[in-house]
Design an enzyme around this catalytic site. Structure first.
Site, short mmCIF file in Angstrom:
data_model
loop_
_atom_site.label_atom_id
_atom_site.label_comp_id
_atom_site.label_asym_id
_atom_site.label_seq_id
_atom_site.Cartn_x
_atom_site.Cartn_y
_atom_site.Cartn_z
N GLU A 262 -2.10 7.65 11.91
CA GLU A 262 -1.62 8.77 12.68
C GLU A 262 -1.16 9.97 11.66
O GLU A 262 0.34 9.69 10.82
CB GLU A 262 -0.82 8.48 13.30
N GLU B 298 3.85 2.17 16.28
CA GLU B 298 5.23 2.23 16.42
C GLU B 298 6.61 1.19 16.77
O GLU B 298 7.21 2.10 17.43
CB GLU B 298 5.23 3.43 16.84
#
Ligand code: AHR
Length: 497
Positions: free
Chosen positions: A291, A172
């Protein structure tokens, strides 16, 4: 209401990579300490791994587990987690503001993965670190011997290389919360150069570049385009992350959120293909949805945690029956993109937004979402087929034309099994469904599994499994047509072979 599906063995979407049913263990909350590892637990191995947890992971047949983060990896020094445990430092872990004791590191996790019959998806730190730490880690893990880092591994008692195949280039990195957050150009350059060095150490590895942290990021999808512009020929997958929640208590709208997920996947595919065209490349980029899950129940209580504890309970969502329905729908959405989405990870696996929970010193138990995850992981191996669906629809707050019926179909040609996954999103009524399977005329009905409950908010606890599937579904098969009535808000698995 009535719906119809036609299934044909020629309507192939693509081969399902078993890594579509991956999961995730981050050094976060009680995922590692008190989750997979608890030295004093009566059911732990000598090394401290809870065998009751391992049995549940095996029940899920989890093929790959992402490790060690997550946000945590962006300030992690992997060297802290190898070598004699007594000499490992306790460090401030900045992502979750806890103390990381480093009792468990790369080698122990590889040991755990073997016991749990799963593979490791390793992530490298591209937040505070970069090319050097990443290439050293690949050398430590995957190089046989005869070099500094591989011999160090051997001196730590691991003679054989771990041979980790799948590696994430950071986590991320588009998110301002990430330690070492970068612009797309900064990340793209670093990811490219890191990828080159890692593949020079071990050309057999596969690499995942960071896509956006979620579809609502202001930089989505420009982040993807810029990142791929730098990395396209060196990486093998682009990641997607997304979490869902029913904060407003609007279940009809909540169960439609996979329409948004479907759009997200399509936009990422389009962006990958744009860069492919721009580069006149022959390579098609695959996706790693590494995710995904429901995450919102614990948000409030996590605000109250005192910093710098060791493994405090964090992100311990207790899942409802309706969350299990959404999880089923998420898995079906992934299956319908099996030609491009090759890997995905339910985030996470134990205690932290997880299908498996533990009591410290006590039992391990199954959350509601355990069941659809298990069904799709166990029965969803083979080829994903495109169901041709005709379903009545509804409108909700954020969505129009939401089909009441959601479905995915998997054909395991080798085992001669056909599995039909179905969700009835209707909150009030059952759905009469006919499924044309004439191209599977030699198949017989084996089982109709149903997950249903009158209470959308029903949860499981350590003492009570209020939400669990039964095999008394009403499907029948006659002359190539399956007839069934799907109960309102129900998850169904119809198995033939
Ligand atoms: O899974 C929990 C967290 O969610 C991960 O650490 C991070 O990557 C994401 O924001």
């Amino acid at each position: 209401k009535k719906a119809k599906i036609t299934i044909d063995r020629e309507f192939k979407i693509g081969e399902i990579d078993k890594r579509l049913y991956g999961s995730f263990i981050e050094h976060l909350g009680r995922a590692v300490y008190g989750g997979i590892y608890e030295l004093d637990h009566p059911e732990s191995t000598e090394q401290g791994f809870r065998t009751d947890v391992i049995e549940l992971v095996k029940e899920l047949q989890v093929p790959i587990v992402r490790y060690p983060g997550g946000n945590m990896v962006s300030a992690y020094n992997w060297e802290d987690g190898v070598g004699p445990v007594s000499q490992r430092p306790k460090k401030l872990e900045l992502a979750w503001r806890v103390i990381e004791p480093n009792y468990i590191g790369t080698n122990e996790f590889a040991d755990w993965a073997k016991l749990a019959q799963t593979e490791v998806m390793m992530a490298v730190n591209l937040g505070t670190r970069g090319i050097d730490a990443a290439r050293n880690l690949v050398e430590y893990c995957n190089h046989p011997s005869g070099s500094y880092w591989s011999d160090l591994r051997r001196s730590h008692g691991y003679k054989q290389p771990h041979a980790f195949k799948t590696w994430c280039l950071g986590n991320e990195m588009d998110g301002p919360w990430q330690v070492g957050h970068k612009t797309a150009d900064e990340y793209g350059r670093l990811a490219l150069e890191t990828a080159k060095a890692m593949k020079l150490v071990d050309p057999t590895i596969e690499l995942v570049a960071c896509g956006s942290s979620n579809a609502n990021m202001p930089t989505f999808p420009e982040w993807e385009a810029t990142t791929l512009d730098h990395t396209y020929e060196e990486v093998d997958y682009l990641s997607l992350h997304q979490y869902y929640g029913n904060r407003s208590g609007d279940t009809a709208n909540y169960l439609a959120k996979t329409l948004e997920m479907d759009d997200f996947i399509k936009t990422v595919i389009a962006t990958c293909d744009y860069i492919k065209a721009k580069k006149r490349s022959k390579k098609t980029m695959h996706l790693s949805f590494d995710e995904w899950n429901v995450w919102f129940h614990s948000n409030q209580q996590d605000q109250e945690i005192e910093p710098w504890g060791i493994a405090p309970p964090q992100l311990e969502d207790v899942y409802t029956f309706e969350d299990a329905l959404l999880v089923g729908s998420i898995l079906m959405t992934l299956l319908r993109h099996a030609d491009r989405v090759k890997m995905a990870c339910m985030a996470q696996l134990v205690n932290v937004i997880a299908p498996i929970m533990t009591e410290t010193g006590g039992s391990a138990w199954k959350q509601t979402i355990f069941y659809p995850y298990m069904h799709v992981s166990v029965f969803g191996r083979g080829t994903s087929l495109q169901p041709v669906v005709s379903s009545p629809k509804y409108d909700s707050k954020d969505f129009t034309d939401v089909p009441y019926l959601d479905s995915a179909v998997v054909w395991n040609e080798e085992k001669e099994e056909l599995t039909i996954f179905l969700l009835n999103r209707d909150l009030e009524e059952s759905l009469d469904l006919n499924i044309d399977i004439r191209s599977f005329s030699d198949y017989r009905l084996k089982e109709h599994i149903v997950l249903e409950n009158d209470n959308l908010k029903a949860v499981n606890t350590v003492n009570q499994t209020a939400v669990k599937p039964h095999s008394n579904g009403n499907a029948s098969l006659d002359a190539g047509t399956i007839s069934t009535q799907l109960s309102k808000t129900s998850w169904n698995v119809i198995r033939l072979g």
